[in-house]
Design a protein around this motif. Structure first.
Motif, PDB file in Angstrom:
ATOM      1  N   LYS A   5       1.151  -1.557  -0.055  1.00  0.00           N
ATOM      2  CA  LYS A   5      -0.336  -0.060   0.145  1.00  0.00           C
ATOM      3  C   LYS A   5       0.726   1.048  -0.295  1.00  0.00           C
ATOM      4  CE  LYS A   5      -4.182   2.018   2.446  1.00  0.00           C
ATOM      5  NZ  LYS A   5      -4.789   1.989   3.537  1.00  0.00           N
ATOM      6  N   GLN A   6       2.115   1.331   0.235  1.00  0.00           N
ATOM      7  CA  GLN A   6       3.120   2.620   0.761  1.00  0.00           C
ATOM      8  C   GLN A   6       3.507   2.356  -0.290  1.00  0.00           C
ATOM      9  OE1 GLN A   6       5.062   1.256   4.334  1.00  0.00           O
ATOM     10  NE2 GLN A   6       4.188   2.563   5.459  1.00  0.00           N
ATOM     11  N   ARG A   7       3.827   0.991  -1.219  1.00  0.00           N
ATOM     12  CA  ARG A   7       4.557   1.229  -2.512  1.00  0.00           C
ATOM     13  C   ARG A   7       3.314   2.107  -3.471  1.00  0.00           C
ATOM     14  NH1 ARG A   7       6.871  -3.113  -2.102  1.00  0.00           N
ATOM     15  NH2 ARG A   7       9.373  -1.978  -1.447  1.00  0.00           N
ATOM     16  N   SER A   8       2.807   1.298  -3.304  1.00  0.00           N
ATOM     17  CA  SER A   8       1.880   1.969  -4.332  1.00  0.00           C
ATOM     18  C   SER A   8       1.868   3.537  -4.019  1.00  0.00           C
ATOM     19  CB  SER A   8       0.401   1.409  -4.244  1.00  0.00           C
ATOM     20  OG  SER A   8      -1.052   1.727  -5.174  1.00  0.00           O
ATOM     21  N   GLU A  72      14.308   2.290  -0.064  1.00  0.00           N
ATOM     22  CA  GLU A  72      13.381   1.051  -0.068  1.00  0.00           C
ATOM     23  C   GLU A  72      13.585   1.227  -1.824  1.00  0.00           C
ATOM     24  OE1 GLU A  72      11.669  -1.374   1.251  1.00  0.00           O
ATOM     25  OE2 GLU A  72      12.542  -0.728   2.959  1.00  0.00           O
ATOM     26  N   PHE A  73      13.457   0.210  -3.096  1.00  0.00           N
ATOM     27  CA  PHE A  73      13.164  -0.360  -4.092  1.00  0.00           C
ATOM     28  C   PHE A  73      11.486   0.322  -4.228  1.00  0.00           C
ATOM     29  CE2 PHE A  73      11.666  -2.172  -7.913  1.00  0.00           C
ATOM     30  CZ  PHE A  73      12.168  -1.499  -8.679  1.00  0.00           C
ATOM     31  N   VAL A  74      11.431   1.226  -5.134  1.00  0.00           N
ATOM     32  CA  VAL A  74       9.752   1.780  -5.984  1.00  0.00           C
ATOM     33  C   VAL A  74       9.317   0.840  -6.290  1.00  0.00           C
ATOM     34  CG1 VAL A  74       7.635   3.214  -5.533  1.00  0.00           C
ATOM     35  CG2 VAL A  74       9.783   4.330  -3.908  1.00  0.00           C
ATOM     36  N   GLN A  75      10.195   1.189  -7.395  1.00  0.00           N
ATOM     37  CA  GLN A  75       9.452   0.748  -8.930  1.00  0.00           C
ATOM     38  C   GLN A  75      10.480   1.251  -9.784  1.00  0.00           C
ATOM     39  OE1 GLN A  75       6.032   2.535 -10.568  1.00  0.00           O
ATOM     40  NE2 GLN A  75       6.972   5.076 -10.871  1.00  0.00           N
ATOM     41  N   ALA A  76      10.396   0.364 -11.048  1.00  0.00           N
ATOM     42  CA  ALA A  76      11.399   0.355 -11.597  1.00  0.00           C
ATOM     43  C   ALA A  76      10.254   0.212 -13.098  1.00  0.00           C
ATOM     44  CB  ALA A  76      12.724  -0.654 -12.327  1.00  0.00           C
ATOM     45  N   ILE A  77      10.639   1.427 -14.586  1.00  0.00           N
ATOM     46  CA  ILE A  77       9.603   1.434 -15.395  1.00  0.00           C
ATOM     47  C   ILE A  77      10.735   2.086 -16.760  1.00  0.00           C
ATOM     48  CG2 ILE A  77       8.144   2.427 -16.697  1.00  0.00           C
ATOM     49  CD1 ILE A  77       6.470   2.695 -14.068  1.00  0.00           C
ATOM     50  N   GLY A  78      10.736   1.515 -18.017  1.00  0.00           N
ATOM     51  CA  GLY A  78      11.802   1.589 -19.472  1.00  0.00           C
ATOM     52  C   GLY A  78      13.553   1.355 -18.194  1.00  0.00           C
ATOM     53  N   ARG A  79      14.191   2.795 -18.419  1.00  0.00           N
ATOM     54  CA  ARG A  79      15.113   3.036 -17.864  1.00  0.00           C
ATOM     55  C   ARG A  79      14.676   4.040 -17.223  1.00  0.00           C
ATOM     56  NH1 ARG A  79      19.023   1.505 -20.928  1.00  0.00           N
ATOM     57  NH2 ARG A  79      20.673   2.974 -20.532  1.00  0.00           N
ATOM     58  N   LYS A  80      14.150   4.110 -16.302  1.00  0.00           N
ATOM     59  CA  LYS A  80      14.227   4.385 -15.430  1.00  0.00           C
ATOM     60  C   LYS A  80      13.926   4.162 -13.367  1.00  0.00           C
ATOM     61  CE  LYS A  80      11.912   9.047 -17.175  1.00  0.00           C
ATOM     62  NZ  LYS A  80      11.243   9.887 -17.485  1.00  0.00           N
ATOM     63  N   LYS A  91      11.931  15.729   6.638  1.00  0.00           N
ATOM     64  CA  LYS A  91      10.952  14.603   6.428  1.00  0.00           C
ATOM     65  C   LYS A  91       9.151  15.369   5.984  1.00  0.00           C
ATOM     66  CE  LYS A  91       8.145  10.934   8.436  1.00  0.00           C
ATOM     67  NZ  LYS A  91       7.913  10.803   7.048  1.00  0.00           N
ATOM     68  N   GLN A  92       9.398  15.085   4.730  1.00  0.00           N
ATOM     69  CA  GLN A  92       8.298  15.254   3.718  1.00  0.00           C
ATOM     70  C   GLN A  92       7.285  14.637   3.534  1.00  0.00           C
ATOM     71  OE1 GLN A  92       9.871  16.912   0.460  1.00  0.00           O
ATOM     72  NE2 GLN A  92      11.043  18.475   1.013  1.00  0.00           N
ATOM     73  N   ILE A  93       7.285  13.425   2.915  1.00  0.00           N
ATOM     74  CA  ILE A  93       6.189  12.811   3.014  1.00  0.00           C
ATOM     75  C   ILE A  93       6.072  11.831   4.187  1.00  0.00           C
ATOM     76  CG2 ILE A  93       6.246  10.304   1.462  1.00  0.00           C
ATOM     77  CD1 ILE A  93       8.373  11.047  -0.321  1.00  0.00           C
ATOM     78  N   GLU A  94       4.183  11.972   4.232  1.00  0.00           N
ATOM     79  CA  GLU A  94       3.721  11.289   5.585  1.00  0.00           C
ATOM     80  C   GLU A  94       3.417  10.098   4.696  1.00  0.00           C
ATOM     81  OE1 GLU A  94       3.412  10.064   8.953  1.00  0.00           O
ATOM     82  OE2 GLU A  94       4.272  12.029   8.097  1.00  0.00           O
ATOM     83  N   LEU A  95       4.184   8.233   4.788  1.00  0.00           N
ATOM     84  CA  LEU A  95       3.271   7.469   4.407  1.00  0.00           C
ATOM     85  C   LEU A  95       1.732   6.751   4.719  1.00  0.00           C
ATOM     86  CD1 LEU A  95       6.745   5.605   3.819  1.00  0.00           C
ATOM     87  CD2 LEU A  95       5.163   6.166   2.147  1.00  0.00           C
ATOM     88  N   PRO A  96       1.468   6.282   4.401  1.00  0.00           N
ATOM     89  CA  PRO A  96      -0.342   5.940   4.751  1.00  0.00           C
ATOM     90  C   PRO A  96       0.647   4.555   5.961  1.00  0.00           C
ATOM     91  CG  PRO A  96       0.050   5.597   1.958  1.00  0.00           C
ATOM     92  CD  PRO A  96       1.615   6.021   2.758  1.00  0.00           C
ATOM     93  N   ARG A  97      -0.895   4.380   7.000  1.00  0.00           N
ATOM     94  CA  ARG A  97       0.260   3.402   8.126  1.00  0.00           C
ATOM     95  C   ARG A  97      -0.171   2.070   7.671  1.00  0.00           C
ATOM     96  NH1 ARG A  97      -2.854   4.887  13.322  1.00  0.00           N
ATOM     97  NH2 ARG A  97      -3.688   3.467  13.240  1.00  0.00           N
ATOM     98  N   LYS A  98       1.172   2.058   8.218  1.00  0.00           N
ATOM     99  CA  LYS A  98       0.959  -0.177   8.108  1.00  0.00           C
ATOM    100  C   LYS A  98      -0.464  -1.140   8.529  1.00  0.00           C
ATOM    101  CE  LYS A  98       6.363   0.039   7.860  1.00  0.00           C
ATOM    102  NZ  LYS A  98       6.983  -1.060   8.703  1.00  0.00           N
TER     103      LYS A  98
END
Length: 98
Positions: A5-8, A72-80, A91-98
């Motif tokens: 859910k956090q990765r999404s 943490e690895f989030v995603q890879a698409i093509g060459r990115k 700290k800027q990003i507030e992740l959804p709770r686990k």
């Protein structure tokens, strides 16, 4: 370790994030690693692009960088690919709770 859910959630943020680090024909130099590390500390979410001259596999490089920098690895698409690491000072990003 982040949940699916956090990765999404991070994938959604990454869609609107500009590429901040480019890896060229010289590959993973110390300067590139340092730039990714600084980007993770200041932005928490870093998008990296392998340029055409780079003969590297994006998923492999992302895995190496995540392990080396404690990210943490989030995603890879093509060459990115996208990495995330919670910042201690910016700290800027507030992740959804686990």
């Amino acid at each position: 370790m982040i949940t699916s859910k956090q990765r999404s959630f991070l994938r959604g943020l990454a869609q609107t994030t500009d590429t901040t680090v480019y890896i060229g024909k010289y590959g993973l130099t110390e300067n590139v690693v340092r730039e990714i590390d600084i980007g993770l500390e200041h932005r928490e979410l870093v998008k990296v692009k392998l340029q055409e001259g780079a003969e590297l596999d994006p998923k492999e490089v992302a895995g190496q960088m995540a392990e080396k920098l404690g990210a943490e690895f989030v995603q890879a698409i093509g060459r990115k690919f996208v990495l995330y690491r919670e910042s201690k000072d910016y700290k800027q990003i507030e992740l959804p709770r686990k």
